[in-house]
Scaffold this active site. Structure first.
Site, PDB file in Angstrom:
ATOM      1  N   SER A  72     -11.913  26.699  39.176  1.00  0.00           N
ATOM      2  CA  SER A  72     -13.355  27.017  39.164  1.00  0.00           C
ATOM      3  C   SER A  72     -13.909  27.526  40.482  1.00  0.00           C
ATOM      4  O   SER A  72     -15.036  28.028  40.511  1.00  0.00           O
ATOM      5  CB  SER A  72     -14.149  25.778  38.763  1.00  0.00           C
ATOM      6  OG  SER A  72     -14.125  25.628  37.383  1.00  0.00           O
ATOM      7  N   LYS A  75     -15.195  30.999  40.515  1.00  0.00           N
ATOM      8  CA  LYS A  75     -16.507  31.373  39.975  1.00  0.00           C
ATOM      9  C   LYS A  75     -17.434  31.893  41.077  1.00  0.00           C
ATOM     10  O   LYS A  75     -18.254  32.782  40.842  1.00  0.00           O
ATOM     11  CB  LYS A  75     -17.148  30.171  39.277  1.00  0.00           C
ATOM     12  CG  LYS A  75     -16.414  29.732  37.999  1.00  0.00           C
ATOM     13  CD  LYS A  75     -16.855  28.352  37.541  1.00  0.00           C
ATOM     14  CE  LYS A  75     -16.197  27.945  36.227  1.00  0.00           C
ATOM     15  NZ  LYS A  75     -16.297  26.496  35.958  1.00  0.00           N
ATOM     16  N   TYR A 198     -11.293  35.574  32.634  1.00  0.00           N
ATOM     17  CA  TYR A 198     -11.691  34.324  33.305  1.00  0.00           C
ATOM     18  C   TYR A 198     -10.484  33.391  33.475  1.00  0.00           C
ATOM     19  O   TYR A 198     -10.300  32.772  34.532  1.00  0.00           O
ATOM     20  CB  TYR A 198     -12.806  33.645  32.493  1.00  0.00           C
ATOM     21  CG  TYR A 198     -13.044  32.207  32.876  1.00  0.00           C
ATOM     22  CD1 TYR A 198     -13.778  31.881  34.022  1.00  0.00           C
ATOM     23  CD2 TYR A 198     -12.516  31.152  32.118  1.00  0.00           C
ATOM     24  CE1 TYR A 198     -13.974  30.561  34.393  1.00  0.00           C
ATOM     25  CE2 TYR A 198     -12.713  29.836  32.481  1.00  0.00           C
ATOM     26  CZ  TYR A 198     -13.437  29.541  33.615  1.00  0.00           C
ATOM     27  OH  TYR A 198     -13.625  28.229  33.979  1.00  0.00           O
ATOM     28  N   TYR A 250     -20.828  20.458  40.048  1.00  0.00           N
ATOM     29  CA  TYR A 250     -21.253  20.076  38.704  1.00  0.00           C
ATOM     30  C   TYR A 250     -22.224  18.912  38.740  1.00  0.00           C
ATOM     31  O   TYR A 250     -23.101  18.873  39.591  1.00  0.00           O
ATOM     32  CB  TYR A 250     -20.024  19.796  37.824  1.00  0.00           C
ATOM     33  CG  TYR A 250     -19.087  20.956  37.852  1.00  0.00           C
ATOM     34  CD1 TYR A 250     -19.490  22.182  37.334  1.00  0.00           C
ATOM     35  CD2 TYR A 250     -17.856  20.877  38.458  1.00  0.00           C
ATOM     36  CE1 TYR A 250     -18.668  23.292  37.389  1.00  0.00           C
ATOM     37  CE2 TYR A 250     -17.018  21.978  38.524  1.00  0.00           C
ATOM     38  CZ  TYR A 250     -17.435  23.181  37.986  1.00  0.00           C
ATOM     39  OH  TYR A 250     -16.628  24.268  38.055  1.00  0.00           O
ATOM     40  N   VAL A 268     -10.467  22.395  39.313  1.00  0.00           N
ATOM     41  CA  VAL A 268      -9.584  21.353  38.774  1.00  0.00           C
ATOM     42  C   VAL A 268      -8.135  21.499  39.253  1.00  0.00           C
ATOM     43  O   VAL A 268      -7.305  20.639  38.972  1.00  0.00           O
ATOM     44  CB  VAL A 268      -9.628  21.248  37.228  1.00  0.00           C
ATOM     45  CG1 VAL A 268     -10.971  20.750  36.746  1.00  0.00           C
ATOM     46  CG2 VAL A 268      -9.263  22.568  36.565  1.00  0.00           C
TER      47      VAL A 268
HETATM   48  O1  DON Z   1     -12.090  26.676  32.484  1.00  0.00           O
HETATM   49  C1  DON Z   1     -11.511  25.671  32.867  1.00  0.00           C
HETATM   50  O2  DON Z   1     -11.628  24.606  32.284  1.00  0.00           O
HETATM   51  C2  DON Z   1     -10.657  25.728  34.113  1.00  0.00           C
HETATM   52  N1  DON Z   1      -9.956  26.972  34.161  1.00  0.00           N
HETATM   53  C3  DON Z   1     -11.473  25.586  35.354  1.00  0.00           C
HETATM   54  C4  DON Z   1     -12.346  24.352  35.359  1.00  0.00           C
HETATM   55  C5  DON Z   1     -12.623  23.850  36.718  1.00  0.00           C
HETATM   56  O3  DON Z   1     -11.933  24.120  37.670  1.00  0.00           O
HETATM   57  C6  DON Z   1     -13.733  22.887  36.829  1.00  0.00           C
HETATM   58  N2  DON Z   1     -13.871  22.414  38.185  1.00  0.00           N
HETATM   59  N3  DON Z   1     -13.821  21.381  38.717  1.00  0.00           N
END
Ligand code: DON
Length: 320
Positions: A72, A75, A198, A250, A268
């Site tokens: 993430s 982003k 994405y 978040y 993540v």
């Molecule tokens: O879309 C997703 O769920 C993952 N590719 C990225 C989510 C993420 O990194 C949330 N951050 N803490």
């Protein structure tokens, strides 16, 4: 008179990094992300921290050269690249800039706001953001993003194929979000293409040092301080940092602002970024996450370094 903080001395930065690494390396709390199978396999004890200053000095400790998935944190850089092409107002108008107060992959947040994703830093907003990037095809859109990320990092970045394959085979929730956005008219390309681009952007390999360099490019007002390349317009940087403050961690963004006082972003994959405007960026990596999805040791380290070096955008310091 200037409100900008001075860059701390090299000795002070080195000491803060070493201290943070020693203090938190044995913290065992948290667990690797398991909903993306490839991320569950990454050794949990890895721990790297890097700092890159706004004048291009680089400091590292621990596993700062281990390549992990940006997830993430990407982003932020997609947001920046879309703003660069379309202007900040287009992104603000079509995606938004408010915290959702809900988990990063919330469907309810989309429903509650009639399809407006609110933030480019949650999954819905990030996929809507990607769909806005002008390009003749999904491949071209992806090439543009990867080239942009690489300029932020100051080296050619690439996808970790294993992470991409793993995530693409299991990203049903994100596919659902894309179709939901499409039904509301807030998805601006083919929904499954946006989801795939994405997913690729989340699978890009970076090190803690890359992450700190990418953040330092924001700290330096859009110039990569190592390569000296202008990556984004200085005028786009404040809204990006503001949005990182509001939603970067978040539903823990308020706690982070309270404790750390710097714009931040987590992923993540275990990466976490903190940016002190005009001063430096901290890039930390440790795979185990808290329940919100933020790296436990990474957040502790960033907090310790920011506090030790007296970096806090809310500090109201007046120097010189
Ligand atoms: O879309 C997703 O769920 C993952 N590719 C990225 C989510 C993420 O990194 C949330 N951050 N803490």
């Amino acid at each position: 008179m200037s409100t900008q903080q001075p860059i701390p001395s090299a000795d002070a930065i080195r000491a803060a990094l070493a201290e943070a690494h020693a203090k938190f390396r044995d913290v065992k709390e948290g667990a690797n992300a398991s909903y993306i199978p490839a991320l569950a396999q990454v050794p949990s004890d890895l721990f790297g921290i890097a700092v890159v200053t706004a004048d291009g000095q680089i400091f590292e400790v621990g596993d700062a050269n281990y390549a992990f998935a940006i997830e993430s944190i990407s982003k932020v850089f997609s947001m920046a690249l879309v703003m660069e092409e379309l202007g900040a107002e287009v992104l603000h108008d079509k995606v938004g800039a408010d915290p959702t107060g809900l988990p990063f992959n919330s469907v309810i947040a989309v429903e509650l706001h009639n399809g407006k994703p609110l933030s480019p830093l949650v999954n819905a907003g990030a996929m809507s953001t990607v769909s806005l990037l002008p390009a003749a095809s999904a491949d071209k859109r992806w090439s543009k993003l990867l080239a942009g990320y690489s300029r932020f990092a100051g080296r050619q970045l690439a996808v970790i194929d294993e992470v991409y394959t793993s995530e693409a085979a299991t990203n049903f929730h994100n596919r659902g979000i894309c179709w939901l956005l499409y039904s509301y008219g807030t998805m601006y390309s083919d929904p499954m293409e946006a989801c795939d681009v994405y997913t690729k952007q989340c699978s890009v390999a970076i090190t803690a040092r890359d992450l700190a360099t990418m953040g330092a490019t924001l700290a330096a007002g859009g110039h990569n301080p190592v390569t000296r390349e202008c990556v984004v317009a200085a005028s786009n940087v404040p809204p990006i940092l503001a949005e990182m403050t509001m939603e970067g961690l978040y539903d823990a963004s308020g706690d982070w602002a309270f404790n750390v006082g710097l714009p931040g972003k987590s992923g993540v994959g275990g990466g976490i970024l903190a940016v002190a405007p005009g001063v430096l960026a901290i890039g930390a990596f440790a795979p185990p996450l808290d329940p919100v999805g933020n790296s436990v040791r990474g957040a502790l380290a960033a907090r310790h370094i920011a506090n030790t070096l007296g970096l806090n955008v809310f500090g109201g310091r007046i120097a010189g």
